[in-house]
Design an enzyme around this catalytic site. Structure first.
Site, PDB file in Angstrom:
ATOM      1  N   GLY A 239      -1.629  -4.119  -9.369  1.00 32.98           N
ATOM      2  CA  GLY A 239      -1.066  -3.493  -8.222  1.00 32.98           C
ATOM      3  C   GLY A 239      -2.095  -3.207  -7.132  1.00 32.98           C
ATOM      4  O   GLY A 239      -1.820  -3.386  -5.956  1.00 32.98           O
TER       5      GLY A 239
ATOM      6  N   GLU B 184       9.115   1.705   3.749  1.00 28.34           N
ATOM      7  CA  GLU B 184      10.320   2.529   3.782  1.00 28.34           C
ATOM      8  C   GLU B 184      10.695   2.948   2.372  1.00 28.34           C
ATOM      9  O   GLU B 184      10.762   2.120   1.470  1.00 28.34           O
ATOM     10  CB  GLU B 184      11.473   1.749   4.414  1.00 28.34           C
ATOM     11  CG  GLU B 184      11.330   1.596   5.907  1.00 28.34           C
ATOM     12  CD  GLU B 184      12.568   1.020   6.547  1.00 28.34           C
ATOM     13  OE1 GLU B 184      13.688   1.291   6.056  1.00 28.34           O
ATOM     14  OE2 GLU B 184      12.414   0.288   7.531  1.00 28.34           O
TER      15      GLU B 184
END
Length: 165
Positions: A1, A24
């Site tokens: 990640g 978002e």
């Protein structure tokens, strides 16, 4: 990640048309990842030097983080709080208290707006209706303390990961 996020960041940082990199509705795990990656990057910026961190959050930090890393103001503030905790002497009661108060003041901002809204409601509602909608000062303080404790635990884990890398 971490590598994926760093790769995406590096791609967009080079683009002069990109003002900031936003996500978002990020998940809690993504927020933790982003805090870590952004703290790693910002610790090398001059605006985030230990002396500047001890002086408090500044527009200089926001500007440099935005210009060099495309980090928005809210994320910059989170990174500041992580890096400020990193340079805070937790065994120095006064220094640690100053740090906690600064973070808690930020966390209290939404409650200040709520307080102004309650003043408006006082003029519109009956006393019994108003009582049903109010949160006591003690409840708010307990909530803020809980949120602060969770945030500090997250910040400490982030700092541990930074130290290990």
């Amino acid at each position: 990640g971490v590598q994926l996020l760093q790769t995406v960041d590096k791609f967009y940082v080079k683009n002069p048309r990109v003002l900031d990199i936003t996500v978002e509705e990020p998940s809690a795990d993504f927020l933790k990842l982003r805090d870590y990656v952004d703290a790693l990057d910002c610790r090398n910026l001059s605006a985030f030097s230990p002396e500047n961190l001890r002086s408090g959050f500044s527009d200089k930090m926001v500007q440099q983080a935005r210009d060099e890393l495309k980090i928005n103001k809210l994320q910059c503030r989170r990174v500041y709080e992580i890096l400020r905790l990193r340079v805070t002497d937790l065994s120095n009661a006064e220094e640690y208290k100053a740090y906690r108060l600064e973070v808690k003041n930020r966390l209290n901002i939404p409650f200040q707006k709520e307080k102004a809204d309650m003043e408006k409601l006082k003029r519109l509602l009956k006393p019994e209706e108003l009582t049903a909608t109010q949160q006591t000062q003690q409840e708010r303080m307990q909530y803020l303390d809980q949120v602060y404790q969770e945030l500090e635990a997250h910040y400490k884990k982030t700092i541990e990961k930074m130290t290990a890398s």
